[in-house]
Structure formats: C-alpha cells, structure tokens
Design a protein around this motif. Structure first.
Motif, PDB file in Angstrom:
ATOM      1  N   TYR A 200     -18.242  53.832  49.816  1.00 30.35           N
ATOM      2  CA  TYR A 200     -17.781  52.460  49.969  1.00 30.35           C
ATOM      3  C   TYR A 200     -18.969  51.499  49.913  1.00 30.35           C
ATOM      4  O   TYR A 200     -18.939  50.475  49.205  1.00 30.35           O
ATOM      5  CB  TYR A 200     -17.038  52.357  51.301  1.00 30.35           C
ATOM      6  CG  TYR A 200     -16.414  51.029  51.572  1.00 30.35           C
ATOM      7  CD1 TYR A 200     -15.981  50.212  50.542  1.00 30.35           C
ATOM      8  CD2 TYR A 200     -16.244  50.589  52.875  1.00 30.35           C
ATOM      9  CE1 TYR A 200     -15.409  49.002  50.805  1.00 30.35           C
ATOM     10  CE2 TYR A 200     -15.664  49.380  53.154  1.00 30.35           C
ATOM     11  CZ  TYR A 200     -15.260  48.585  52.121  1.00 30.35           C
ATOM     12  OH  TYR A 200     -14.696  47.379  52.386  1.00 30.35           O
ATOM     13  N   LEU A 262     -14.003  47.942  40.538  1.00 29.69           N
ATOM     14  CA  LEU A 262     -14.648  48.112  41.840  1.00 29.69           C
ATOM     15  C   LEU A 262     -13.685  47.809  42.980  1.00 29.69           C
ATOM     16  O   LEU A 262     -13.702  48.465  44.022  1.00 29.69           O
ATOM     17  CB  LEU A 262     -15.883  47.215  41.936  1.00 29.69           C
ATOM     18  CG  LEU A 262     -17.055  47.664  41.072  1.00 29.69           C
ATOM     19  CD1 LEU A 262     -18.120  46.589  40.988  1.00 29.69           C
ATOM     20  CD2 LEU A 262     -17.649  48.952  41.627  1.00 29.69           C
ATOM     21  N   LEU A 263     -12.826  46.814  42.753  1.00 26.01           N
ATOM     22  CA  LEU A 263     -11.856  46.451  43.776  1.00 26.01           C
ATOM     23  C   LEU A 263     -10.866  47.599  44.004  1.00 26.01           C
ATOM     24  O   LEU A 263     -10.525  47.925  45.150  1.00 26.01           O
ATOM     25  CB  LEU A 263     -11.104  45.193  43.331  1.00 26.01           C
ATOM     26  CG  LEU A 263     -10.674  44.211  44.399  1.00 26.01           C
ATOM     27  CD1 LEU A 263     -11.860  43.773  45.221  1.00 26.01           C
ATOM     28  CD2 LEU A 263     -10.013  43.003  43.754  1.00 26.01           C
ATOM     29  N   ARG A 266     -12.633  50.319  45.824  1.00 23.81           N
ATOM     30  CA  ARG A 266     -12.754  49.958  47.225  1.00 23.81           C
ATOM     31  C   ARG A 266     -11.495  50.309  48.001  1.00 23.81           C
ATOM     32  O   ARG A 266     -11.541  50.864  49.091  1.00 23.81           O
ATOM     33  CB  ARG A 266     -13.024  48.461  47.358  1.00 23.81           C
ATOM     34  CG  ARG A 266     -13.447  48.007  48.709  1.00 23.81           C
ATOM     35  CD  ARG A 266     -13.044  46.571  48.943  1.00 23.81           C
ATOM     36  NE  ARG A 266     -11.666  46.494  49.397  1.00 23.81           N
ATOM     37  CZ  ARG A 266     -11.289  46.679  50.652  1.00 23.81           C
ATOM     38  NH1 ARG A 266     -12.180  46.942  51.568  1.00 23.81           N
ATOM     39  NH2 ARG A 266     -10.016  46.614  51.003  1.00 23.81           N
ATOM     40  N   ASN A 267     -10.340  49.962  47.395  1.00 23.38           N
ATOM     41  CA  ASN A 267      -9.085  50.215  48.096  1.00 23.38           C
ATOM     42  C   ASN A 267      -8.788  51.703  48.224  1.00 23.38           C
ATOM     43  O   ASN A 267      -8.307  52.155  49.256  1.00 23.38           O
ATOM     44  CB  ASN A 267      -7.941  49.491  47.390  1.00 23.38           C
ATOM     45  CG  ASN A 267      -7.918  48.033  47.761  1.00 23.38           C
ATOM     46  OD1 ASN A 267      -7.558  47.693  48.879  1.00 23.38           O
ATOM     47  ND2 ASN A 267      -8.349  47.167  46.867  1.00 23.38           N
ATOM     48  N   GLU A 270     -11.039  52.987  50.947  1.00 27.02           N
ATOM     49  CA  GLU A 270     -10.587  52.594  52.275  1.00 27.02           C
ATOM     50  C   GLU A 270      -9.460  53.512  52.723  1.00 27.02           C
ATOM     51  O   GLU A 270      -9.443  53.988  53.848  1.00 27.02           O
ATOM     52  CB  GLU A 270     -10.113  51.141  52.259  1.00 27.02           C
ATOM     53  CG  GLU A 270      -9.968  50.577  53.636  1.00 27.02           C
ATOM     54  CD  GLU A 270      -9.330  49.210  53.600  1.00 27.02           C
ATOM     55  OE1 GLU A 270      -9.941  48.278  54.105  1.00 27.02           O
ATOM     56  OE2 GLU A 270      -8.219  49.087  53.043  1.00 27.02           O
TER      57      GLU A 270
ATOM     58  N   ARG B 103       0.199  45.187  50.199  1.00 25.25           N
ATOM     59  CA  ARG B 103      -0.968  45.954  49.740  1.00 25.25           C
ATOM     60  C   ARG B 103      -1.770  45.153  48.702  1.00 25.25           C
ATOM     61  O   ARG B 103      -2.985  45.161  48.698  1.00 25.25           O
ATOM     62  CB  ARG B 103      -0.551  47.298  49.119  1.00 25.25           C
ATOM     63  CG  ARG B 103      -0.232  48.407  50.078  1.00 25.25           C
ATOM     64  CD  ARG B 103      -1.442  48.898  50.855  1.00 25.25           C
ATOM     65  NE  ARG B 103      -2.625  49.161  50.035  1.00 25.25           N
ATOM     66  CZ  ARG B 103      -3.879  49.092  50.500  1.00 25.25           C
ATOM     67  NH1 ARG B 103      -4.111  48.764  51.736  1.00 25.25           N
ATOM     68  NH2 ARG B 103      -4.886  49.360  49.710  1.00 25.25           N
ATOM     69  N   GLY B 107      -5.509  44.010  49.135  1.00 23.68           N
ATOM     70  CA  GLY B 107      -6.524  44.509  48.210  1.00 23.68           C
ATOM     71  C   GLY B 107      -7.292  43.409  47.503  1.00 23.68           C
ATOM     72  O   GLY B 107      -8.427  43.601  47.086  1.00 23.68           O
ATOM     73  N   GLU B 110     -10.937  40.904  48.981  1.00 26.62           N
ATOM     74  CA  GLU B 110     -12.365  41.063  48.713  1.00 26.62           C
ATOM     75  C   GLU B 110     -12.772  40.651  47.303  1.00 26.62           C
ATOM     76  O   GLU B 110     -13.929  40.817  46.937  1.00 26.62           O
ATOM     77  CB  GLU B 110     -12.794  42.514  48.942  1.00 26.62           C
ATOM     78  CG  GLU B 110     -13.548  42.705  50.233  1.00 26.62           C
ATOM     79  CD  GLU B 110     -12.697  43.409  51.241  1.00 26.62           C
ATOM     80  OE1 GLU B 110     -11.512  43.619  50.912  1.00 26.62           O
ATOM     81  OE2 GLU B 110     -13.177  43.743  52.321  1.00 26.62           O
ATOM     82  N   LEU B 111     -11.832  40.135  46.524  1.00 25.40           N
ATOM     83  CA  LEU B 111     -12.171  39.743  45.157  1.00 25.40           C
ATOM     84  C   LEU B 111     -13.439  38.873  45.079  1.00 25.40           C
ATOM     85  O   LEU B 111     -14.298  39.112  44.244  1.00 25.40           O
ATOM     86  CB  LEU B 111     -10.986  39.035  44.494  1.00 25.40           C
ATOM     87  CG  LEU B 111     -11.286  38.547  43.087  1.00 25.40           C
ATOM     88  CD1 LEU B 111     -11.334  39.709  42.123  1.00 25.40           C
ATOM     89  CD2 LEU B 111     -10.274  37.532  42.629  1.00 25.40           C
ATOM     90  N   ALA B 114     -16.370  40.958  44.886  1.00 26.18           N
ATOM     91  CA  ALA B 114     -16.487  41.788  43.693  1.00 26.18           C
ATOM     92  C   ALA B 114     -16.761  40.961  42.440  1.00 26.18           C
ATOM     93  O   ALA B 114     -17.430  41.418  41.529  1.00 26.18           O
ATOM     94  CB  ALA B 114     -15.225  42.620  43.503  1.00 26.18           C
TER      95      ALA B 114
END
Lengths: 287, 287
Positions: A200, A262-263, A266-267, A270, B103, B107, B110-111, B114
């Motif tokens: 992460y 990348l997003l 990340r999910n 997590e 969801r 998700g 955090e854009l 990123a």
C-alpha cells in the motif's frame, strides 16, 4: 432503535454530488479534452519523442524512488516500533517533514545544496575531477531523482508503522530468545504481517513519484532530456496553441490511466489488509 | 504511579535489546534522513541566515511576497474550512449509510492523491473557465472562477478533501451509538445531538484533518498555478509560485527568505497538530 432515516437521502445526495462534481468530472474532462481532435491526433501526440522520453524518465525516477523509500520505510518502521530510545518522537517528527513542506521548497533545497552557489557543489566538482566523471545534480536527472525522493520520503514508513504497532513484539521477542537472527525474524515473522501495508505504501509512493511537479519543476530545465511527464504536460500546456493544449491533455490522459490503476490497486490492497487482519484474528482465537 | 511507569519504561528498554537490528536500522534511518531531508533543508536555513535583517525585511514586505502570503493563507484557510464541512458529510455518509455506490465513492476519495497535481490543475482551470463545464454557467451568473480567488480555493478543495475524510472516517467508525441513543432518549433533537455529542468526539480528528489540508494548501503548487491567473496586480499569485518565479530569475536570496518563512509556518502547523494529537491520545487513554 434510534434511526436517522430522514437525513439519509440528503446526505447521500450531497456526497454523490460533491464526488461527481469535484472528482469524477475532472477525470472525464481530461479524457474528453484529450480526444477532442480525434483518435489519430491523440495517438500522434502521445508518441512524440518528447512525450516518450518523458514517460521513460518518469518510470525510471519512480523505480529508484520506490526502491529507496522501501529500504528507508522498512528500517525506520522497524526502528520506531521495535525499540524505545531517547529522541524517538523527534525522529518520527523529522521523518514527517516532507508532508508539511511545499514541494517547491524541496526543489529549492537541492539547488541551495548542489547549485552554482551551493556549499556541496565544490565537493561534486572535486569528485568529478578526481574520478574523471561528469556528475551533474542540479538541472540533471540526479536532481530530479533526489527531489522525488524528498517529497515521497515518509510514504512507506507511515503505512507500516501502525501495523507493526498493533501486531506487537511478542512473536519477534520469542523468536529472538530462541536464537533467530534479525533477518530471519524479519523474513519469517515481521514481513508476513506487513506485506500488504508495504504494498500500500509503495502504491502511494508510486502515485506521488509519477505525478510530482513542483519539486521537479525547480530542478529540471531541459525538455526531452530531464523532463518528467508532468513537466512535459506543463510545457505543452504553456505553449498555448490550440493543438499543444490538446496534446497536453493527451499526455495527461496517460497519467489519468496510471492514477486510475493505482486507485484500484489501493482499494484492492485495503481490502486485502482488512481481510488478512480478520483472518489473523480468527487464527489467534483458534490457537 | 511513577514507580510503575519507570518499571514499565525499563521493561520496554529491555525488550528493545531482545530484538536484534537496533544498530542497523538506526544507522540506515539516520543516514538516509540526513542525506535526503535534513541536510538539504539545512542548506536553505544556512543560506537564509546569511541575509541581513534589513534585506530579509525588504524581501518579506515587498508587494508581491506580502500579497502572495496573504492569498495563500486566506485561500488555504477557506478551502480547509469548506473541506471540513464536506469532509464530515462524506465521512458520515460513508460510515453510517449503506447504499449502492458506497464503495465507488469510498474508492474515489483518494483520487486527488493519485492524480498528478499538474493534470488536476490544467483540467480544473479549463472546467471552471468561461468555456468549460460548469464554468460556462457560473460565469453566466457572474461568477468567474478560473483566474480568481475562487479558482485557487476550488483547486485547494480538490487537493485537500481526502485529508479531512480520511482522518474523520476512522473516528466515526469507532463512535458508539449508545451516546446518541442516550441523547435521543433524553429528548435531544438531532442537530443538538450532533453539536453536543458527536461533534466534540470528532473535533480532534477534524482539527488534524484541517491542519493537514491547510498545510498542504499553503505549499500547493501544481494544481493551483494554472487556475490562479498568477497576476501580481490582482493578488492571485500564491506563495509557491512566487518562490518559483524568484528561482527562475536566479534571485536565490529572495527565494530562500520566503522559503524560510514558509518553513516556520509549516513547523508551527506541524507542532500544533502534534500537541493536539497528544492531548487526544491522553484523553482517550483516560477513558
């Protein structure tokens, strides 16, 4: 039962509107703008030599940065969670410095160190004259790498520290008392606990390294040689003609694709972290 | 009490020696931290100390620097405040309600981490200019966003929102329904319950999120410079832009002086956040 039914709908609507307008719309806007002159123009604009060289350099810089940060992150997290010593809090605060410093200042810092009037410039010159190398730091690739390392420095350690804190030191102490060496303890006990947190941290570090602009902007001036992709986008956008602006969006769309990947990573990570933690808990209960 | 604490400290010190690797990790951490962060930052400090007080004062009180500082601080403050409001709404919605696209929203938060800041910058500036959507409609009702204060604030809302959501969310998840139920049973209205029962619990996290977003906003460069217009006359230059401009004109004295003040500002923000976090952990430990 106490319920908040009547607030449910407006809250969901406000949240959805905010996310759509502030986050989704910009993403779509990049894609739409990048394709506004057709597919062929798009393909042509992301395959120019400048853009290709920028993509290569960006990936190269990101790779080195992630490597350096992983080594540092593991060492720092181990140090800050496995031992207690004087000045620990100060050290933890110093590691977080890059979070609160403007990236432009990071760039400035390396210019003041290695630039024409920097105090370390004579050292680099001396090394060059002794070895016959021609190392340049400022306005060259090493400077770009240093600046990117600076801005991403705490990313990996910050993700690992909370996990190591919550795991505790019992297992490692037991292993040490039974005679295991440090690297064996790390490999067999610590690493399985932290691998998702590490992954992460690496994802966050990658995202920032790929997209860093301010710090690199101060240290990189040669287009096609020391320009990373965000700098190339800036150059295209600032050129100002209708064509070059669309080209800037086309190059941006490459970064948008990276960002979305990348997003998603990340999910997934997590989810994995939570999943592994709950499995660990079950296992501990059974044992 | 003190005897127990001392004993606990000794035990922790002792545990510290059981697990091997103290010297190695300490060595790696301190060396890398010094090389990549501390020495470069110290280079700025050393150089800025060579300026005389009058020189320093002249730089800081020059029109462009004074107004850029003001613009950066005011816009970051307003953006961080707005982010606190939407951050709490988003965190609340994500924690308390189950809905179809939960969801997805979770998700996407955090854009902004990123998405490279330069990409966000050029996109937002296009979206909110008088030819983009929603800028077209906003300027039709007399609201010009791009190239004004509003543009700077919009960009800073974009980069700051994840900080607030991600600090408030975990606290909300741990918050016990019991207190709300008790307040409800005792006859408190919903807004009263929120203000007097929930908000006090959220305040430390909210202040941390505010601090992070505020600090990030003051130093922000990539996402702001395209939408801000950068006009000295209309005071739409941010402070990072002024540093970069001074660097481009090789005005190192000016750049380091401004950077020094920014370092002090971010140090104060960092320090007050640490103090607040310490108070928070003391409070939760007492419960």
């Amino acid at each position: 039962m106490y319920s908040k039914k009547s607030f449910r709908k407006p809250m969901i609507i406000i949240s959805t509107l905010f996310v759509s307008l502030m986050l989704i719309l910009p993403l779509l806007s990049v894609i739409v703008n990048s394709l506004s002159k057709g597919w062929e123009f798009y393909v042509k604009s992301i395959s120019t030599t400048n853009v290709m060289s920028a993509i290569r350099l960006t990936l190269f810089v990101t790779l080195i940065t992630v490597g350096v940060n992983t080594v540092f992150g593991l060492a720092a997290a181990w140090l800050l969670t496995r031992y207690s010593f004087k000045g620990k809090q100060v050290l933890a605060t110093l590691i977080d410095i890059p979070f609160s410093i403007s990236p432009v200042i990071a760039g400035l810092a390396f210019i003041m160190m290695f630039g024409r009037m920097g105090w370390a410039a004579p050292i680099v010159d001396a090394v060059n004259s002794i070895t016959g190398w021609n190392i340049k730091i400022v306005f060259a690739i090493p400077g770009v790498v240093l600046a990117t390392i600076f801005v991403t420095f705490p990313f990996v350690s910050r993700e690992i520290i909370p996990v190591l804190n919550s795991v505790g030191t019992d297992e490692e102490e037991a292993a040490a008392l039974m005679g295991a060496g440090g690297f064996k303890i790390f490999k067999k006990i610590t690493f399985p606990h932290i691998r998702w947190a590490l992954a992460y941290g690496v994802v966050l570090c990658t995202a920032r390294a790929i997209g860093e602009f301010g710090a690199v902007n101060a240290l990189s001036k040669t287009r096609g040689k020391t320009f990373t992709l965000p700098l190339e986008i800036d150059a295209l956008y600032m050129a100002g003609s209708a064509d070059s602006i669309v080209e800037a969006y086309a190059a941006s769309s490459v970064l948008v694709i990276f960002a979305v990947i990348l997003l998603i990573a990340r999910n997934v990570l997590e989810y994995k972290t939570n999943h592994v933690n709950s499995l660990l808990k079950e296992k501990n209960v059974k044992d | 009490m003190r005897g127990y604490k001392a004993k606990q400290d000794r035990r922790m010190m002792h545990a510290g020696h059981i697990i091997p690797g103290f010297g190695l990790t300490m060595g790696i951490t301190v060396t890398m931290l010094s090389l990549f962060i501390l020495i470069p930052v110290a280079s700025i400090l050393v150089y800025s100390f060579s300026l005389s007080l009058t020189e320093f004062w002249q730089i800081m009180t020059s029109e462009s620097v004074k107004f850029a500082f003001l613009t950066s601080i005011v816009c970051s403050f307003v953006a961080a405040l707005i982010n606190c409001i939407f951050g709490v709404i988003l965190a609340w919605t994500l924690v308390r309600y189950k809905f179809v696209h939960r969801r997805l929203i979770d998700g996407l938060i955090e854009l902004p981490f990123a998405l490279p800041t330069a990409v966000a910058g050029i996109t937002l500036s296009k979206m909110y200019s008088n030819t983009g959507f929603p800028g077209k409609y906003l300027s039709a009702i007399g609201l010009d966003v791009s190239y004004t204060y509003l543009g700077i604030i919009t960009a800073l809302i974009f980069v700051g929102i994840p900080f607030v959501v991600r600090t408030v969310q975990p606290v909300l998840e741990k918050l016990d329904y019991q207190y709300e139920e008790a307040a409800h049973v005792l006859g408190a209205g919903r807004l009263y319950t929120f203000r007097r029962v929930i908000l006090p619990e959220l305040t430390p996290a909210l202040l941390t999120g505010f601090g992070l977003a505020f600090a990030r906003g003051i130093g922000e460069y990539g996402s702001v410079i395209y939408i801000s217009g950068n006009s000295a006359k209309e005071h739409t230059q941010v402070i990072s832009y002024v540093i970069m401009q001074k660097l481009n004109y090789m005005d190192y004295a000016g750049a380091t002086a401004v950077a020094l003040v920014m370092l002090i500002v971010s140090f104060i923000i960092l320090l007050s956040m640490n103090i607040m976090q310490m108070q928070q952990s003391r409070r939760t430990n007492n419960v």
